[in-house]
Design an enzyme around this catalytic site. Structure first.
Site, short mmCIF file in Angstrom:
data_model
loop_
_atom_site.label_atom_id
_atom_site.label_comp_id
_atom_site.label_asym_id
_atom_site.label_seq_id
_atom_site.Cartn_x
_atom_site.Cartn_y
_atom_site.Cartn_z
N SER A 1 0.84 -1.19 0.00
CA SER A 1 0.00 0.00 0.00
C SER A 1 0.88 1.25 0.00
CB SER A 1 -0.95 -0.07 1.20
OG SER A 1 -2.06 0.77 1.02
N ASP B 1 -8.45 -4.09 -6.63
CA ASP B 1 -8.02 -3.36 -5.43
C ASP B 1 -8.79 -2.05 -5.31
OD1 ASP B 1 -6.52 -1.83 -3.48
OD2 ASP B 1 -4.87 -3.23 -3.80
N HIS C 1 -7.65 -5.57 -1.13
CA HIS C 1 -6.47 -4.69 -1.10
C HIS C 1 -5.21 -5.53 -1.01
CE1 HIS C 1 -4.27 -1.08 -0.65
NE2 HIS C 1 -4.10 -1.14 0.65
#
Length: 515
Positions: free
Chosen positions: A233, A451, A481
């Protein structure tokens, strides 16, 4: 990055999705890159003093903290000294909290650093829980993570009390009147003032660039000739910045759930509105609903809650922003979609309890009313990074476009463009991060087509901007995610071969979901 939709890694195991592969992997990789003597580097201006590069870490059994219980005996913790100001490496220092578990096998490669996103996620708290996901890597790497500067045990910044945080949940995040607009901006100003008061000089030294330089100091102190790194991320942006600053020191870098390095603060919000709407459409279709009608129904529910917050079993009111947050959380993982169905059904019947519980999980609020520090650290770090500061008038002009992108997520993210860094006391550092890394070893960049928080298109942009022969893209046609550890044997085996054997996959390899 959005105020309500953060780039945080979901570190628990995701739904067990059966997945297959298409595309080949290269049998001939770089070969093993074992760590040797650490090579001294400079900050770009001055050589680092030996007091920093030669410091010995005092590893000891990790203790429980206010945010997490003590991990098992395999885990050790230590404190690393780093310069407060990297332009003055021989000046004042701050302490960074580290955690590690030593490699279990005999053929050790070196240390593998992890950053779990946010920005602002605690690696000290998160690493032990993620260890099972990366257990195969533990055979040849020391698993290492840390609390970045301004986070958790590393001089963590708290800008608001728990009472103030809860009060801010009543502020309308999609103002409908001039009075609500003023309250929206007053709340942003109060947050900025609290940060300035409590963080002091640290507030200007918690940027992604500062943390990337901290990573290279860790590399040296840990004794690694090159940096091996797994960023998830927001951790992908951090990894890209590191590769740009230290291209010749890049070892094996994995970037999963990639933040688009070419998007400025407004473009990031548009990307997230698209990504979450895409995930919401997939969720609605999975329940047999027409995505367009289902989206309109949820948007109407949020409008009703804006006018009249819902009652909950706890006695707290479910405001519109809390309802929005409760909808966001389950979209991070496909196996959480049933909880979204239940919470929406309950809210339609006038009970906001389930959406409130989901929002509290996202906001790290425990039953006693204590909030975690990640949301505050996230804002502190990203506002130092982001130079672009849209005004309220500029954000209002953008609202029609945001609403067209997503009737559910667009309004919140559009308004947030103005509120997130309003009245911030220190200037931002860049419009977009520089991640070009000519001459670096191949970097594995993973994009997940489903995502929500870091849409798939960012992976292609990251691979391109790292440079030809550096960024190598791997695609997973999945949901949720991130990709590694989310149920794809194809993704996991490709990443493991890269990290353990140096096998670089064929550019553009695709891991496809079965069924």
């Amino acid at each position: 990055m959005g105020r309500f939709v953060r780039w945080a890694a979901v570190t628990a195991a995701a739904a067990l999705l059966a997945a297959g592969c298409s595309g080949g992997s290269s049998g001939g990789g770089e070969g093993d890159q074992r760590s040797g003597s650490a090579r001294p580097t400079t900050t770009g201006a001055k050589a680092l003093p030996a007091a920093l590069t030669s410091q010995k870490l005092d590893w000891e059994r990790c203790r429980a903290t206010a945010d997490s219980s003590a991990p098992g005996r395999d885990w050790q913790c230590a404190s690393l000294k780093a310069p407060l100001d990297w332009a003055k490496p021989d000046g004042r220092t701050i302490d960074l909290a580290l955690i590690r578990s030593r490699a279990r096998g005999g053929d050790r490669i070196g240390s593998l650093l992890f950053n779990f996103g946010g920005p602002g996620a605690s690696g000290v708290a998160g690493m032990p829980g993620y260890a099972a996901t990366v257990s195969v890597l533990r055979e040849r790497y020391d698993l290492v993570s840390w609390d970045p500067r301004g986070v958790g045990a590393s001089e963590g910044v708290r800008c608001r009390s728990d009472k103030e945080t809860q009060a801010a949940e009543a502020v309308d995040a999609t103002p409908d009147t001039p009075a609500e607009e003023r309250a929206f901006l007053r709340d942003a100003t109060a947050f900025a003032q609290g940060c300035e008061k409590n963080a002091g000089n640290l507030l200007a030294h918690v940027s992604t660039t500062d943390t990337a330089r901290d990573m290279d100091l860790m590399r040296q102190v840990l004794g690694d000739a090159k940096l091996h790194y797994f960023g998830i991320s927001y951790g992908t942006e951090l990894g890209g910045v590191y590769a740009h600053l230290f291209p010749k020191l890049v070892g094996r870098l994995v970037l999963d759930a990639v933040v688009d390095p070419g998007a400025d603060t407004v473009a990031h919000r548009k990307n997230q509105a698209r990504g979450f709407q895409r995930a919401l459409d997939d969720y609605l279709a999975s329940t047999g609903q027409d995505p367009e009608r289902g989206t309109r129904k949820i948007a109407d529910l949020l409008d009703r809650i804006d006018a009249t917050p819902l009652e909950t079993y706890s006695g707290r009111k479910l405001t519109q922003v809390l309802a929005f947050t409760g909808i966001v959380l389950p979209l991070y993982r496909q196996d959480s979609w049933p909880s979204l169905t239940s919470a929406l059904d309950t809210a339609e019947r006038g009970d906001g309890s389930e959406l409130l519980a989901l929002a509290d999980d996202y906001n790290e609020r425990d039953p006693s009313g204590r909030y975690g520090m990640l949301p505050q650290a996230q804002r502190v770090i990203s506002c130092l990074d982001d130079k672009q500061r849209p005004t309220l008038a500029e954000a209002k002009k953008l609202l029609p476009e945001f609403k067209r992108i997503s009737p559910v997520f667009g309004p919140f993210l559009g308004w947030d463009a103005a509120g997130w860094c309003h009245d911030w006391p220190v200037p931002g550092q860049y419009e977009t991060p520089e991640v070009s890394a000519p001459g670096a070893a191949p970097v594995l960049v993973i994009g997940n087509t489903g995502d929500p928080a870091t849409p798939y298109e960012g992976a292609r942009r990251m691979a391109d901007e790292l440079g030809k022969g550096v960024g190598v893209e791997l695609t997973w046609k999945g949901e949720g995610h991130g990709a590694y550890g989310n149920g794809s044997d194809c993704v996991d085996s490709t990443v493991n071969a890269y990290l353990l054997k140096g096998t670089v996959p064929k550019e553009g390899k695709v891991c496809a979901r079965r069924g």
